[in-house]
Design a protein around this motif. Structure first.
Motif, PDB file in Angstrom:
ATOM      1  N   LEU A   4       0.860  -1.183   0.000  1.00  0.00           N
ATOM      2  CA  LEU A   4       0.000   0.000   0.000  1.00  0.00           C
ATOM      3  C   LEU A   4       0.895   1.232   0.000  1.00  0.00           C
ATOM      4  O   LEU A   4       1.671   1.441   0.933  1.00  0.00           O
ATOM      5  CB  LEU A   4      -0.890  -0.023   1.249  1.00  0.00           C
ATOM      6  CG  LEU A   4      -1.822   1.162   1.476  1.00  0.00           C
ATOM      7  CD1 LEU A   4      -2.780   1.347   0.304  1.00  0.00           C
ATOM      8  CD2 LEU A   4      -2.625   0.964   2.756  1.00  0.00           C
ATOM      9  N   ALA A   5       0.801   2.050  -1.071  1.00  0.00           N
ATOM     10  CA  ALA A   5       1.629   3.263  -1.131  1.00  0.00           C
ATOM     11  C   ALA A   5       1.007   4.326  -0.234  1.00  0.00           C
ATOM     12  O   ALA A   5      -0.205   4.539  -0.281  1.00  0.00           O
ATOM     13  CB  ALA A   5       1.708   3.763  -2.566  1.00  0.00           C
ATOM     14  N   GLY A   9      -2.156   6.343  -2.037  1.00  0.00           N
ATOM     15  CA  GLY A   9      -2.119   5.068  -2.753  1.00  0.00           C
ATOM     16  C   GLY A   9      -3.343   4.215  -2.451  1.00  0.00           C
ATOM     17  O   GLY A   9      -3.754   3.386  -3.270  1.00  0.00           O
ATOM     18  N   PHE A  10      -3.960   4.430  -1.298  1.00  0.00           N
ATOM     19  CA  PHE A  10      -5.119   3.606  -0.911  1.00  0.00           C
ATOM     20  C   PHE A  10      -6.272   3.767  -1.899  1.00  0.00           C
ATOM     21  O   PHE A  10      -7.106   2.881  -2.049  1.00  0.00           O
ATOM     22  CB  PHE A  10      -5.591   3.968   0.510  1.00  0.00           C
ATOM     23  CG  PHE A  10      -6.470   5.184   0.576  1.00  0.00           C
ATOM     24  CD1 PHE A  10      -5.924   6.447   0.569  1.00  0.00           C
ATOM     25  CD2 PHE A  10      -7.850   5.059   0.615  1.00  0.00           C
ATOM     26  CE1 PHE A  10      -6.733   7.576   0.605  1.00  0.00           C
ATOM     27  CE2 PHE A  10      -8.671   6.176   0.659  1.00  0.00           C
ATOM     28  CZ  PHE A  10      -8.107   7.439   0.646  1.00  0.00           C
ATOM     29  N   LEU A  11      -6.301   4.908  -2.598  1.00  0.00           N
ATOM     30  CA  LEU A  11      -7.425   5.163  -3.504  1.00  0.00           C
ATOM     31  C   LEU A  11      -7.496   4.106  -4.604  1.00  0.00           C
ATOM     32  O   LEU A  11      -8.571   3.768  -5.078  1.00  0.00           O
ATOM     33  CB  LEU A  11      -7.281   6.552  -4.143  1.00  0.00           C
ATOM     34  CG  LEU A  11      -7.552   7.757  -3.235  1.00  0.00           C
ATOM     35  CD1 LEU A  11      -7.206   9.052  -3.954  1.00  0.00           C
ATOM     36  CD2 LEU A  11      -9.008   7.785  -2.771  1.00  0.00           C
ATOM     37  N   ILE A 427       1.167   8.363  -7.275  1.00  0.00           N
ATOM     38  CA  ILE A 427       0.137   7.383  -6.898  1.00  0.00           C
ATOM     39  C   ILE A 427      -0.694   6.954  -8.109  1.00  0.00           C
ATOM     40  O   ILE A 427      -1.733   6.327  -7.958  1.00  0.00           O
ATOM     41  CB  ILE A 427      -0.787   7.926  -5.779  1.00  0.00           C
ATOM     42  CG1 ILE A 427      -1.413   9.268  -6.171  1.00  0.00           C
ATOM     43  CG2 ILE A 427      -0.041   8.018  -4.466  1.00  0.00           C
ATOM     44  CD1 ILE A 427      -2.513   9.723  -5.231  1.00  0.00           C
ATOM     45  N   GLY A 428      -0.212   7.294  -9.308  1.00  0.00           N
ATOM     46  CA  GLY A 428      -0.908   6.870 -10.530  1.00  0.00           C
ATOM     47  C   GLY A 428      -2.340   7.361 -10.570  1.00  0.00           C
ATOM     48  O   GLY A 428      -3.274   6.589 -10.831  1.00  0.00           O
ATOM     49  N   PHE A 429      -2.526   8.667 -10.313  1.00  0.00           N
ATOM     50  CA  PHE A 429      -3.875   9.218 -10.152  1.00  0.00           C
ATOM     51  C   PHE A 429      -4.732   9.038 -11.409  1.00  0.00           C
ATOM     52  O   PHE A 429      -5.825   8.479 -11.356  1.00  0.00           O
ATOM     53  CB  PHE A 429      -3.743  10.699  -9.764  1.00  0.00           C
ATOM     54  CG  PHE A 429      -5.042  11.359  -9.427  1.00  0.00           C
ATOM     55  CD1 PHE A 429      -5.778  10.943  -8.331  1.00  0.00           C
ATOM     56  CD2 PHE A 429      -5.532  12.398 -10.201  1.00  0.00           C
ATOM     57  CE1 PHE A 429      -6.982  11.550  -8.007  1.00  0.00           C
ATOM     58  CE2 PHE A 429      -6.730  13.016  -9.884  1.00  0.00           C
ATOM     59  CZ  PHE A 429      -7.456  12.590  -8.791  1.00  0.00           C
ATOM     60  N   SER A 498     -13.106   7.385   3.780  1.00  0.00           N
ATOM     61  CA  SER A 498     -12.881   6.204   2.936  1.00  0.00           C
ATOM     62  C   SER A 498     -11.634   5.439   3.368  1.00  0.00           C
ATOM     63  O   SER A 498     -11.609   4.209   3.326  1.00  0.00           O
ATOM     64  CB  SER A 498     -12.761   6.608   1.461  1.00  0.00           C
ATOM     65  OG  SER A 498     -11.761   7.584   1.307  1.00  0.00           O
ATOM     66  N   TYR A 499     -10.601   6.160   3.817  1.00  0.00           N
ATOM     67  CA  TYR A 499      -9.339   5.485   4.181  1.00  0.00           C
ATOM     68  C   TYR A 499      -9.548   4.615   5.428  1.00  0.00           C
ATOM     69  O   TYR A 499      -9.116   3.458   5.479  1.00  0.00           O
ATOM     70  CB  TYR A 499      -8.255   6.545   4.424  1.00  0.00           C
ATOM     71  CG  TYR A 499      -6.809   6.100   4.222  1.00  0.00           C
ATOM     72  CD1 TYR A 499      -6.453   4.760   4.108  1.00  0.00           C
ATOM     73  CD2 TYR A 499      -5.786   7.055   4.152  1.00  0.00           C
ATOM     74  CE1 TYR A 499      -5.119   4.384   3.921  1.00  0.00           C
ATOM     75  CE2 TYR A 499      -4.453   6.679   3.969  1.00  0.00           C
ATOM     76  CZ  TYR A 499      -4.134   5.347   3.859  1.00  0.00           C
ATOM     77  OH  TYR A 499      -2.817   4.980   3.680  1.00  0.00           O
ATOM     78  N   ILE A 500     -10.232   5.152   6.448  1.00  0.00           N
ATOM     79  CA  ILE A 500     -10.376   4.345   7.673  1.00  0.00           C
ATOM     80  C   ILE A 500     -11.319   3.157   7.430  1.00  0.00           C
ATOM     81  O   ILE A 500     -11.098   2.070   7.958  1.00  0.00           O
ATOM     82  CB  ILE A 500     -10.784   5.186   8.916  1.00  0.00           C
ATOM     83  CG1 ILE A 500     -12.172   5.786   8.789  1.00  0.00           C
ATOM     84  CG2 ILE A 500      -9.763   6.267   9.227  1.00  0.00           C
ATOM     85  CD1 ILE A 500     -12.661   6.449  10.090  1.00  0.00           C
ATOM     86  N   ALA A 501     -12.338   3.360   6.598  1.00  0.00           N
ATOM     87  CA  ALA A 501     -13.246   2.237   6.309  1.00  0.00           C
ATOM     88  C   ALA A 501     -12.508   1.165   5.500  1.00  0.00           C
ATOM     89  O   ALA A 501     -12.694  -0.038   5.706  1.00  0.00           O
ATOM     90  CB  ALA A 501     -14.471   2.734   5.550  1.00  0.00           C
TER      91      ALA A 501
END
Ligand SMILES: Cc1cc2nc3c(=O)[nH]c(=O)nc-3n(C[C@H](O)[C@H](O)[C@H](O)COP(=O)(O)OP(=O)(O)OC[C@H]3O[C@@H](n4cnc5c(N)ncnc54)[C@H](O)[C@@H]3O)c2cc1C
Length: 593
Positions: A4-5, A9-11, A427-429, A498-501
């Motif tokens: 996980l970056a 990166g989590f997106l 992050i390769g958006f 969204s990140y914590i979920a």
């Protein structure tokens, strides 16, 4: 193993392996248990005296109780964790350090005293000091023979901390003369030394200052809303002579030192809020299992089950996120090459995880605020009484949302960091948005695979909505986004949610692969979190688009969001999920995830 970056990166990540609480080693747990025993067995019985700044007498000397406990923490090795072995510490990983912070429960005054000493008061020397400075100070700081503090804030410069007015002017005799005033300094009354930030020829710099030097004046103890057992004072420097050798790093390194130290401090603050949230929840569950009204236990009323379930789910999310973040940092530190510049490489790792640090700071402090508010209400009138302690947790928690950078400032940090990572291509958006869109086009056919898939699709959708929100904000506001903090804050809130979920989902997934945990409870918790993430992010998107998009595009972009949302699973029965969670937790008599 999929990585996980950090910083966005989590997106776009695909089920990376993350560190979870259940991965803690025996040694890490033992450090946590030592800290917990200190807080529960020795500090808790002295709450009253600590709240009134009690003192103890030993061998003819009087010591403030808070400092007595700081020294006790030194004897137990609690202050050694972040300091390398060469300088009297243990040089342990950041996860151990965070786990210990989580165990600083039940007395925020002592936790703050310890945290200010060994965190912001010591880490600048660990990470930026030269060998001589480390050898001189660190062995005495790990035992609390010397007590430290961190003096950045000034009366006129709080959030805008890097433009303080304190000055340091080099004299011909090789000393600096420091003049200025610092405000709100934790441990101000007790500290022997301070990390002081001052302008040197217009460049913000940091110094190690002996507070027993002539010209240092300590202000009166501030009368505060909470943290009554901690010390908070002003420090005034009137022509204070400081040897040139006490400059930390180079002239002009002040911003680098201040910001990087805050990254670790923010993570630790999030962890200690998490520990206290669990503590208050457990106290409240016990109370509600005992107290009856209308012939029924409070815990059995559905309005209370609702609260219980929401608190449990949110705690699980912040817990999952915190260990995910500390695991990412430890992995990155483990990949370092070693050698002489290990400290500066560590600083770079911390900087790379600034978004995670800010998310944990906000999510942890606001979790504790949410939990204290709900728990106080679940106690009814007794919650309002000092005797039941919830009101103290609530008062002490308020400052968590103010210091280490206010939560407003941390939301801006999240936005800035994400934009930087998106723009740099790290992050390769762009590719990420395209790939997620393709994935979601086939989402409808995946939804019947089972509950885990539904949650995964829901969270994929939530992450795409966040990426889409950021994309539209950048396209339509461009550089003008700087003057539109409402859009920045909405993006940051969408990221946090969204990140914590997502971290909660990844933890559940890892546990289920290992056949661990209670699958019914885990799925209920994570589904509830995923539903909240979806609802909140859709609302943030609508609100932001309605404000920033030109009228002719608004309907088109909202229709695209509608198409995406239509491909997601329908909303689950939240009442049923909450009942499952509340009943499991009340049967266990405590938070049990
Ligand atoms: C108990 C306690 C202990 C502390 N310990 C220490 C310590 O040990 N060392 C130390 O150096 N400092 C310490 N502080 C200071 C603390 O870090 C500051 O209070 C904090 O950074 C906020 O600064 P301020 O109080 O001047 O508020 P201000 O900066 O004046 O902020 C006021 C409000 O404006 C908002 N705001 C400010 N700028 C912006 C912006 N650009 N965009 C949007 N909103 C903005 C803030 O979020 C806040 O809501 C402590 C404070 C307290 C209360």
């Amino acid at each position: 193993m999929k990585h996980l970056a950090p910083g966005g990166g989590f997106l776009f990540s695909q089920r990376p392996d993350i560190f979870i609480r259940e991965d803690l080693s025996e040694e890490q747990r033992e450090f946590g248990a030592t800290a917990r025993r200190l807080f529960e067995e020795e500090i808790a019985p002295k709450i009253e005296q600590i709240e009134h700044k009690g003192i103890v007498e030993r061998e003819g000397h009087t010591t403030p109780l808070a400092i007595d406990f700081l020294k006790k923490a030194g004897e137990l090795g609690i202050l050694m964790v972040d300091i390398d072995e060469e300088h009297g510490g243990l040089g342990l990983d950041k996860t151990t350090s965070m786990h210990m912070s989580e165990m600083f429960v039940g007395n925020a005054s002592i936790a703050t005293t310890i945290g200010a000493h060994i965190g912001i008061g010591t880490l600048p020397i660990v990470l930026f000091g030269n060998e001589e400075q480390k050898n001189t100070y660190l062995p005495k700081l790990v035992t609390a023979e010397l007590v430290s503090c961190y003096a950045l804030t000034e009366p006129g410069n709080g959030s805008d901390a890097l433009s303080g007015k304190t000055t340091a002017v080099l004299q011909e005799d090789g000393h600096y003369l420091i003049n200025g005033a610092k405000q709100f300094i934790t441990n101000g009354a007790w500290a022997d030394l301070a990390i002081v930030f001052a302008m040197v020829e217009g460049k913000y710099s940091a110094f190690i200052v002996d507070l027993h030097t002539k010209g240092v004046e300590r202000g009166a103890e501030e009368k505060k809303m909470g943290l009554h057992g901690s010390s908070t004072t002003a420090l005034v420097f009137d022509t204070v002579r400081v040897p040139k050798a006490n400059l930390l790093g180079e002239i002009g390194d002040g911003p680098k030192i201040a910001l990087n130290i805050l990254n670790l401090g923010r993570l630790k603050l999030g962890f200690s809020s998490l520990g206290n949230a669990k503590k208050v929840l457990d106290m409240t569950i016990r109370y509600c299992l005992d107290r009856k009204q209308f012939g029924n236990y409070i815990i059995n009323f559905e309005a209370q089950k609702n609260r219980l379930a929401e608190m449990t789910a949110r705690i699980f999310a912040v817990d999952s996120f915190g260990y995910c973040a500390s695991g990412l940092i430890d992995e990155a530190i483990a990949r370092l090459k070693g050698g002489e510049d290990h400290a500066s490489q560590t600083v770079k790792v911390l900087r790379d995880h600034a978004l995670e640090a800010s998310v944990m700071k906000i999510a942890g402090s606001e979790l504790l605020s949410f939990v204290c508010d709900r728990c106080l209400k679940m106690h009814g009138g007794y919650g309002f009484l000092e005797e039941y302690h919830v009101e103290r947790f609530l008062r002490d928690n308020v400052v968590d949302m103010i210091f280490e950078g206010t939560n407003d400032i941390n939301r801006i940090v999240i936005f800035d960091f994400l934009v930087r990572r998106a723009m740099s291509g790290e992050i390769g958006f762009r590719e990420g948005i395209e790939r997620l869109e393709t994935d979601l086009a086939s989402a409808g056919s995946e939804v019947n695979v089972g509950c885990i898939s539904e949650i995964e699709i829901l969270l994929k959708g939530a992450r795409l909505l966040v990426a889409n929100l950021l994309n539209q904000v950048l396209i339509h506001l461009g550089k003008a986004v700087r003057t539109n903090q409402m859009a920045m804050v909405n993006v940051a809130d969408a990221v946090i949610e969204s990140y914590i979920a997502y971290a909660a989902f990844l933890r559940m997934n890892k546990l289920q692969m290992r056949d661990e945990g209670n699958p019914v409870l885990l799925q209920a918790v994570v589904r509830l979190l995923a539903e909240h993430a979806r609802t909140k992010i859709i609302a943030l998107t609508h609100e932001t688009f309605a404000s920033i998009l030109p009228e002719n595009l608004r309907a088109v972009r909202l229709a695209e969001v509608g198409t995406l949302c239509a491909a997601l699973p329908p909303m689950a029965d939240l009442f049923a999920l909450r009942r499952i969670i509340a009943e499991e937790v009340s049967d266990a008599g405590k938070y049990n995830l």
